[in-house]
Structure formats: structure tokens, C-alpha cells
Write a protein that holds these residues in place. Structure first.
Motif, PDB file in Angstrom:
ATOM      1  N   GLN A 153     -14.169 -70.365 -18.992  1.00 35.56           N
ATOM      2  CA  GLN A 153     -14.095 -68.928 -19.256  1.00 35.56           C
ATOM      3  C   GLN A 153     -12.714 -68.532 -19.775  1.00 35.56           C
ATOM      4  N   THR A 201     -12.060 -69.949 -23.365  1.00 34.53           N
ATOM      5  CA  THR A 201     -12.897 -69.235 -24.332  1.00 34.53           C
ATOM      6  C   THR A 201     -12.306 -67.876 -24.666  1.00 34.53           C
ATOM      7  N   GLN A 202     -11.873 -67.148 -23.645  1.00 33.17           N
ATOM      8  CA  GLN A 202     -11.266 -65.827 -23.872  1.00 33.17           C
ATOM      9  C   GLN A 202      -9.940 -65.944 -24.609  1.00 33.17           C
ATOM     10  N   ILE A 243      -9.109 -68.269 -26.773  1.00 34.94           N
ATOM     11  CA  ILE A 243      -9.413 -68.567 -28.170  1.00 34.94           C
ATOM     12  C   ILE A 243      -9.859 -67.304 -28.904  1.00 34.94           C
ATOM     13  N   GLU A 244     -10.670 -66.491 -28.250  1.00 31.77           N
ATOM     14  CA  GLU A 244     -11.108 -65.235 -28.866  1.00 31.77           C
ATOM     15  C   GLU A 244      -9.925 -64.305 -29.112  1.00 31.77           C
ATOM     16  N   LEU A 245      -8.929 -64.353 -28.219  1.00 32.80           N
ATOM     17  CA  LEU A 245      -7.743 -63.516 -28.376  1.00 32.80           C
ATOM     18  C   LEU A 245      -6.829 -64.019 -29.479  1.00 32.80           C
ATOM     19  N   SER A 285      -7.550 -66.357 -31.924  1.00 33.16           N
ATOM     20  CA  SER A 285      -8.244 -66.648 -33.187  1.00 33.16           C
ATOM     21  C   SER A 285      -7.595 -67.802 -33.953  1.00 33.16           C
ATOM     22  N   ASP A 323      -7.190 -71.564 -35.905  1.00 33.62           N
ATOM     23  CA  ASP A 323      -7.974 -72.417 -36.801  1.00 33.62           C
ATOM     24  C   ASP A 323      -8.198 -73.792 -36.186  1.00 33.62           C
ATOM     25  N   VAL A 370     -16.237 -76.085 -24.220  1.00 34.66           N
ATOM     26  CA  VAL A 370     -15.848 -74.905 -24.991  1.00 34.66           C
ATOM     27  C   VAL A 370     -16.217 -75.071 -26.468  1.00 34.66           C
ATOM     28  N   ARG A 400     -19.825 -74.359 -26.782  1.00 32.61           N
ATOM     29  CA  ARG A 400     -20.096 -72.936 -26.558  1.00 32.61           C
ATOM     30  C   ARG A 400     -19.754 -72.101 -27.792  1.00 32.61           C
ATOM     31  N   LEU A 401     -18.668 -72.443 -28.470  1.00 29.47           N
ATOM     32  CA  LEU A 401     -18.211 -71.651 -29.611  1.00 29.47           C
ATOM     33  C   LEU A 401     -18.664 -72.211 -30.955  1.00 29.47           C
ATOM     34  N   THR A 447     -13.540 -74.392 -37.412  1.00 35.13           N
ATOM     35  CA  THR A 447     -12.456 -74.557 -36.446  1.00 35.13           C
ATOM     36  C   THR A 447     -12.467 -75.969 -35.864  1.00 35.13           C
TER      37      THR A 447
END
Length: 319
Positions: free
Chosen positions: A77, A80-81, A83-85, A87, A89, A106, A109-110, A146
Motif C-alpha cells: 500500500q 503504491t501510494q 509511486i502515484e505521488l 509518478s 518512469d 506492486v 498491481r500497477l 514504466t
């Protein structure tokens, strides 16, 4: 130019060397772009200086009670968060117990691509990794999307620290919920003071040590050399030592500068875990032992006679 995220790993309050190796690999991946790092745990911010000196321009820190000890649910978790923050490559981790566990979770998941157990990065970028128990190497390259990479410890030289560089520390609030597992206590079984997977010198024993007490000469030499002590599966199966010390296809993979094999015959399963060592020294009473075929130096003799002599000589030079 690309943005690369490195997840730094901390053990017992210390930043693991493989995290700095990951930063070196990230520089090749970034191609002049930005390198950022993430650290989880209560003392995460204390490592920002070191990470900054090794190339990270920003260090994201996450202090959450669920991240005090590693659990797959919490770290998946959190990463993942992160990586979303950020962004990025590309994402780089060490090919450690944590990295091997969390990276595929992960990445799947992504929907990211993943190359694991990387031992080298070349222009392109092209990733080099061993296959067939180290008998061959494979080169892989991502065409698009990515990139998720795990780095095998002790294979990529750590770049020199630049004291003039600093990183911006960015604390982040992460939402960790619905945990299926909680760590209440950690009981460690270690092979000694030095981390086996990152040790520069490894002294390993096989069935030839004959008993648990037979490992003592190995520990004596390790104390002088600042080495870690490992074992073959045969020694572990014989209950001479704990399985946390096992090196081989079903144990740990090590790539030290010096590997000393004591009383180890050299089965292919063991060679898969240490054949990439830079210098291999074998000590065995059997001159036909397969271990001598991969050794740079071989000593045909009784390890209980040879090791005390080596220890005494090294003490004269090093102590």
C-alpha cells in the motif's frame, strides 16, 4: 530524461548498502533526469543526508506505525501510494527479501514491467541478469512503459558521495488500512555481525565441518577478516547451523569480493549461490571435489588444520 524512484531499505536503523547501489543504477536509468528516494519508518528522515549525497534530489519519508516492521500488506500500500505521488518512469529496489517480495506485487498491481535480480545496467538502458543458476547471462530492455528493477547486492559499485549535494525532505501521509497481518515480535537468526547478503568477505562451511562446533574455526577467521559466515545446504540439513546461513539455489545468493569455501564439495545447487564471487578459495581434503573447478585458489587439506594457520597469519597482518 527520466524520473527514477529508489525505495531505500533500512535494517536495524542502518541504511543498507544495496540502496546506495540502487541509486547508482538509477543514475544510468535517469539519463540526466531526476532521482528521488522513498524511506519508510520512524527514523526515515535521518537517512536523507546520505541519500542526497548519493544522488537523490528529493527524499519522501513515511512515518507510520504499520511500517515499523515489514509486512507485505502495509508496504504494498505504501509503495503504491508513493509511486502515484512521485509518478516515476522507473522504480528501483534492492533484490533483498523485501525487494523480492514487494516488487512483483506492486508491479502487477500497477501493470508495470519488472526485471529482477539485475547485476548490471548499460546504456539503452539494457539490464543484465544471470539465468540458469548463473551459467549464463541475459540482457533485457523495456521498449515502453514504466520499468520496475531489483538490484542484486554487491554487483553495482556505489558511486562516490558528494557532500555538496543535499536532498529536499518531503514527509508524506499514507493511508494504510485493512491489514491482514501484524508483526508483534521479531526474532532474528543471523549468521553473525555482518549481513551475509552484503558482506565483502564470506567464509562458508559444508558437511566437512562435521558438527556445529566445527564452525568455530570459521567464526574465528571471520572475526579477523570482518567476514560473514555462511553454509551449504548439506551443513544446514545436518543441523550443524541454522538455515538462515544457507547459500545456494534454495538459500541466499552472495557475490562477495572473497569467498572461502571450507569442506564444501561444490554441488551445482551451492555454486548457484556463490559462483559470481570475485575471488573463490576452496579448502577441501578431496582433490577431486567439484568446488576446485570454480575456485581461483585451492588448498587440498584438512580445514581444521588450514583455518587456524590462516587465522594466525591474517592476525599478523590485520590486527
Amino acid at each position: 530524461m527520466k524520473k527514477v524512484l529508489v525505495l531505500a531499505e533500512v535494517r536495524d536503523g542502518q541504511l543498507r548498502n544495496v540502496s546506495l547501489e540502487a541509486l547508482t543504477a538509477a543514475q544510468a536509468l535517469a539519463e540526466g533526469g531526476e532521482i528521488v528516494a522513498g524511506v519508510f519508518g520512524a527514523d526515515a528522515a535521518t537517512h536523507a543526508v546520505t541519500l542526497g549525497q548519493h544522488g537523490a534530489s528529493t527524499v519522501y519519508t513515511a512515518d507510520h506505525t504499520a511500517l515499523a516492521q515489514y509486512t507485505p500488506d502495509a508496504y504494498v500500500q505504501a509503495l503504491t501510494q508513493l509511486i502515484e505521488l512521485a509518478s516515476p518512469d522507473a522504480v528501483v529496489l534492492g533484490h533483498t527479501a523485501i525487494g523480492r517480495d514487494i516488487a512483483p506485487r506492486v508491479a502487477a498491481r500497477l501493470g508495470f514491467g519488472l526485471v529482477s535480480d539485475v547485476t548490471g545496467v548499460e546504456a539503452g538502458p539494457v539490464f543484465i541478469r544471470p539465468i540458469y543458476a548463473g551459467k549464463a547471462t541475459q540482457t533485457r530492455k523495456f521498449v515502453d512503459g514504466t520499468t520496475f528493477i531489483t538490484i542484486r547486492p554487491n554487483n553495482i559499485a556505489i558511486g562516490a558521495a558528494d557532500p555538496s549535494k543535499t536532498a529536499v525532505v518531503v514527509p508524506v501521509e499514507l493511508e494504510i488500512k485493512d491489514l491482514r497481518t501484524i508483526v508483534k515480535e521479531v526474532v532474528r537468526k543471523t549468521s553473525g555481525k555482518v549481513d551475509l547478503s552484503e558482506a565483502k568477505v564470506v567464509i562458508s562451511g559444508g558437511r566437512g565441518v562435521k558438527s556445529a562446533d566445527g564452525f568455530q574455526p570459521l567464526y574465528d577467521l571471520a572475526e579477523v577478516l570482518g567476514a560473514a559466515v555462511g553454509a551449504s545446504r548439506g551443513a544446514c540439513d545436518a543441523d550443524y547451523c541454522d538455515y538462515s546461513m544457507q547459500i545456494g539455489q534454495t538459500g541466499k545468493v552472495v557475490t562477495p569480493d572473497l569467498y572461502i569455501a571450507c569442506g564444501i564439495s561444490g554441488a551445482i545447487q551451492h555454486l548457484a549461490g556463490m559462483s559470481s564471487s570475485k575471488v573463490i578459495v576452496a579448502i577441501n581434503k578431496d582433490p577431486e571435489a567439484p568446488i576446485f573447478q570454480v575456485a581461483d585458489y585451492g588448498i587440498v587439506g584438512d580445514l581444521f588444520e588450514v583455518l587456524p594457520l590462516l587465522t594466525a597469519e591474517f592476525k599478523k597482518v590485520l590486527v
